[in-house]
Structure formats: C-alpha cells, structure tokens
Design an enzyme around this catalytic site. Structure first.
Site, mmCIF file in Angstrom:
data_model
loop_
_atom_site.group_PDB
_atom_site.id
_atom_site.type_symbol
_atom_site.label_atom_id
_atom_site.label_comp_id
_atom_site.label_asym_id
_atom_site.label_seq_id
_atom_site.Cartn_x
_atom_site.Cartn_y
_atom_site.Cartn_z
ATOM 1 N N GLU A 20 10.429 7.368 -17.017
ATOM 2 C CA GLU A 20 9.077 7.887 -17.302
ATOM 3 C C GLU A 20 8.611 7.438 -18.685
ATOM 4 O O GLU A 20 7.451 7.111 -18.894
ATOM 5 C CB GLU A 20 9.066 9.413 -17.190
ATOM 6 C CG GLU A 20 9.187 9.864 -15.741
ATOM 7 C CD GLU A 20 9.434 11.364 -15.603
ATOM 8 O OE1 GLU A 20 8.949 11.952 -14.637
ATOM 9 O OE2 GLU A 20 10.134 11.954 -16.457
ATOM 10 N N LYS A 34 17.232 20.446 -11.198
ATOM 11 C CA LYS A 34 16.492 19.232 -11.556
ATOM 12 C C LYS A 34 17.325 18.206 -12.321
ATOM 13 O O LYS A 34 18.175 18.538 -13.127
ATOM 14 C CB LYS A 34 15.281 19.600 -12.440
ATOM 15 C CG LYS A 34 14.201 20.361 -11.726
ATOM 16 C CD LYS A 34 13.373 19.503 -10.786
ATOM 17 C CE LYS A 34 12.444 18.578 -11.528
ATOM 18 N NZ LYS A 34 11.364 19.301 -12.201
ATOM 19 N N HIS A 71 0.832 -1.228 0.000
ATOM 20 C CA HIS A 71 0.000 0.000 0.000
ATOM 21 C C HIS A 71 0.862 1.272 0.000
ATOM 22 O O HIS A 71 0.449 2.302 0.523
ATOM 23 C CB HIS A 71 -0.946 0.052 1.196
ATOM 24 C CG HIS A 71 -1.709 -1.214 1.408
ATOM 25 N ND1 HIS A 71 -2.925 -1.456 0.823
ATOM 26 C CD2 HIS A 71 -1.396 -2.319 2.133
ATOM 27 C CE1 HIS A 71 -3.352 -2.664 1.193
ATOM 28 N NE2 HIS A 71 -2.436 -3.216 1.975
ATOM 29 N N SER A 76 16.223 20.304 -16.412
ATOM 30 C CA SER A 76 15.087 21.168 -16.707
ATOM 31 C C SER A 76 15.615 22.439 -17.359
ATOM 32 O O SER A 76 16.695 22.920 -17.021
ATOM 33 C CB SER A 76 14.367 21.501 -15.402
ATOM 34 O OG SER A 76 13.692 22.734 -15.519
#
Ligand code: ARG
Length: 459
Positions: free
Chosen positions: A290, A283, A156, A277
């Site tokens: 992804e 970043k 969970h 970024s």
C-alpha cells in the site's frame, strides 16, 4: 559569512536568511562540490592563476575537509551558511587562509550547482540501475519456480484467459527493463559537464573545458553557457523516469494486494512485510504494498512541481531553480526504496497454486478456444465468436463449466464440433497454443526466462 557582502550596507533579515538558504537540503552535495572544486583548482593551475604549490594546498585542504565531514555530513547543518558552496568555501578559507579565496576565480555558483547536481544524479542513476537489475533477478527466479502455476489473466478486472504466475512475473521484468533503458538513455544527455560556464556567458579565463570535463568523468563539455546554467532537463527527465518506474511499482502493488485478498487468495504475503490491526486480530495488512502504491503520489508531485518551476522561466539562472532539489532527492530515494521493498515482498510470498488453478477453471477463460476450434474447422472467426458466446451462455444457465457440457449440447450450436473439443479447451491447451513470441505457452516462458537470465548474468 556570505560570499557577496561587498555591495551591501545592511544585514540580511533573519527570516529572509532562513528562507533563502538551501543548506538544509543541498548539504548532501558536499562530496560532489569538493570533487568539482578540486578539478577546478587544477584548471586554475593550468591557467597560471594558482601555482602548483597553491593548488596542492587547496586540494589537500579540500580533501581533509571531506574527511572531516564524511562520517557525519549533517554536521554541516549547524553552520549558518547560505548553501553548500558557501559552506565549503568558508571552511576552506578557515583552513588555509587567504589562498582559499582564490578558488572561486572564473567560476559562479550557477555553474557550480548544476555541476554538483549532475555529478550527484550520475551516482544516483547507477544506484537505481543496480536496484532495477536486482529486482529483475528476483522476478526471474520467482518466475522460474512458478512456471507451472496456472492462474487467470485479467482484462477489465474480469477473468479473461489463463496465464501462469511465471508469465505475470515476466511482465514486470519487461517494465523494469524499459525503466533501466530509460535511465541509460538519460545518462547520455546528463553526462555533459557545465563547469566553466560561469554565471551566464562562460568564463573569462582560458579554461580547457573539455579536459576539465573528462577529468571529472563527463563525456564532454556543454556548448552554450546561457543554456548550461539554466538547463534542468536532466532533473525533469530523471523525475519522469522515476514517475514511470513508480507507476510500474504501483501496478505491481495493486496486483499483489488483490492476489493477496481472501477474495482472490492467489498468494500469501509474508508476515515480515505485513502488519496487524490494533482492533481486529485476524487482519494481516499489505502495508508495504500500500505504501509503494501511495508513494507514487509524491514522485509524480515532484515531476509536476519542477515542470511548473521551469515553465516560462526566463534565461538563465533564477533562484527559482533552487526548488529543483528537494523533490528530486526525495523522489530518487523513494523510487530506490520502493524497488528494494518490492524485492522483499516478492521474494517472500507464498503462491497458492491450488486456488490459482481453481480460479482459472471458473469464469469461462477457455471460451476463446471454442471459437478458435471452429475457425480451425473452417468457420469465419466472427461467426465462431458468436457461436461460442451462445455456448457460454448455455453453460452459465446450466451452471456448468464449458468442459462439463455434454457433446450433444455443443453440437446443438454447431455440427462442426466433435469429441476432440474437450482436449482443445483444457487450461494446458489454452496455454500451449499461445506459443508465438510473447505468448504464455510454457515453452515461450521458458525461453524468455533463459534470455532474461543471460541478459542479467545469472546463468
Ligand atoms: N543554492 C543555489 C541553488 O540551489 C545555488 C546557486 C546560487 N546561485 C546564485 N546566483 N545565487 O540553485
């Protein structure tokens, strides 16, 4: 030039020609089409439709055609042919004249296309099996070098029980093992030749289909031509295998995206597979992961698409079936690319063992151990579970870990608890106790690594 002009009196509409053509994607089957055509020409020779000399001429011309295009398969695309079969036949005729027109005797594009596609799938299947093995090997070697990195195991998305980074790697080895066994299973049904099925009811020429099948590397020949030219089960099966394989890779990606977040900080991904970024200089984005996660979508889309194309499609061949290819080609390439990319990611990451351990120390991951301790002292598990729950609550209130609670406090909840409780709730003890098959105990993990190495031939 079309293969079917005789019955027609007017030219095809230009847009219809484009709409109907599959050359822009089935050109990749050129090699398979030539291979199967050579095999077919030999069957025609055995049947007396071609003599030995004619068969030789056809075979040599097809071989030289393959040499012409092999370096640049895309050169096929400049022609206006309807599909790869027409292209090859037209070019054969251009090379050897009227003799080339004999090759299509007894054959139809309906059995031709499914033969080509099966041959292509067989090749892709072995490429995929290789990539899966390669990735398993990488996982095993990373498992080996991180056998002592303790981290939280989640259910969970809540910290549940301690595991090791190694154990996490081996979970993916298991998934990949199933992916590979699925492909091997598909191969059995895929490796049956449809060539000689003709358009729908078989070929009118006495072709030894079994011999023809074996000569192309198939195990046997199909047994009902109506089915043979309509069957695309193998496309569905491969896309299902790809869909499941991509689910595994998407879960892998998601796990690592989370592990790599500053919130978890369990790993650091390599600069080589991340990007920055354009605005925020700090970043480092997990783009590779992804993209793997997202590419699942197109593979699942292709599976759904072929299912819908085939649903309620009357027997036998219908042009609808031309829509079987683009999704398949794209999906198997996508799956293979993602397997390679996953390997690059995992091979180049740094495991942050200190934060992994810190996280495992927080969150009461050893609460089950207190219950098991009480069970060992004779208390029924349900009761023990309740008491350890109360102890956890107390620790939360005191803002302490279970290991930091005083013995006196433990004993308030049960007199069965003695000083040895502390050595029973260390992270190491949590791991070691789970030593039955499939458990996280380092001895078990070691055993599984050894077995995997043997299986993968890396000893
Ligand atoms: N381009 C077709 C396909 O991909 C080849 C088979 C065509 N057969 C036919 N009868 N028109 O399915």
């Amino acid at each position: 030039m079309t293969l079917w002009g005789g019955r027609f009196t007017t030219e095809s509409n230009k847009f219809f020609k484009e709409f109907n053509s599959s050359l822009s994607f089935d050109y990749v089957l050129a090699k398979e089409d030539i291979f199967a055509s050579i095999a077919w020409s030999k069957s025609l020779k055995e049947n007396g439709i071609l003599n030995q000399k004619e068969q030789n001429i056809i075979e040599n011309a097809l071989t030289s055609l393959l040499e012409d295009i092999q370096k640049n398969l895309k050169s096929i695309l400049v022609s206006g042919s309807e599909d790869i079969h027409s292209w090859i036949e037209t070019n054969l005729i251009q090379k050897i004249g009227i003799l080339g027109k004999k090759l299509h005797t007894g054959r139809s594009r309906n059995d031709q296309i499914t033969t080509d596609l099966k041959l292509w799938c067989k090749n892709q299947l072995s490429i995929l099996l290789n990539s899966i093995t390669k990735l398993q090997k990488i996982f095993v070697s990373i498992a080996e070098s991180n056998h002592d990195v303790i981290m939280p195991g989640y259910t969970h998305l809540q910290r549940a029980q301690p595991i090791t980074f190694s154990y996490w790697c081996l979970a993916y080895v298991e998934m990949l093992r199933r992916d590979s066994s699925r492909l091997k299973d598909i191969f059995k049904r895929l490796n049956i030749s449809p060539l000689g099925s003709g358009a729908v009811s078989g070929t009118a020429w006495k072709i030894d289909r079994k011999k023809l099948a074996l000569s192309m590397g198939f195990d046997s020949a199909t047994r009902n031509s109506l089915d043979s030219v309509s069957d695309r089960d193998y496309v569905i099966e491969l896309l299902s295998a790809a869909s499941i394989g991509m689910i595994h890779l998407s879960r892998f990606s998601e796990d690592l995206i989370f592990f790599n977040s500053r919130e978890a900080d369990f790993i650091e991904l390599s600069d080589s597979i991340t990007s920055g970024s354009s605005l925020m200089p700090q970043k480092k984005n997990p783009d590779a992961l992804e993209l793997i996660r997202a590419k699942c979508g197109r593979v699942h889309g292709s599976l759904v698409s072929i299912l819908i194309v085939l649903k309620a499609l009357p027997l036998s061949y219908n042009k609808d079936m031309q829509e079987d290819k683009e999704g398949l080609f794209d999906s198997l390439k996508t799956w293979n690319d993602c397997l390679s990319m996953a390997g690059l990611v995992i091979n180049n990451l740094t495991v942050n063992r200190v934060s992994c351990r810190k996280a495992a120390e927080k969150g009461y991951l050893n609460a089950t151990e207190i219950a098991d301790y009480l069970v060992q002292k004779g208390m029924p598990f349900r009761e023990a579970h309740n008491i350890s729950g109360q102890i956890v609550l107390r620790a939360i209130q005191e803002k302490k870990s279970l290991n930091d609670l005083e013995l006196m406090i433990f004993q308030k909840y049960s007199q069965l608890i003695k000083k040895d409780i502390y050595k029973n709730i260390t992270l190491e003890s949590c791991l070691e106790k789970r030593s039955s098959q499939g458990g996280v105990a380092p001895s078990q993990v070691y055993l599984e690594i050894m077995k995997a190495k043997k299986r993968l031939n890396i000893l």
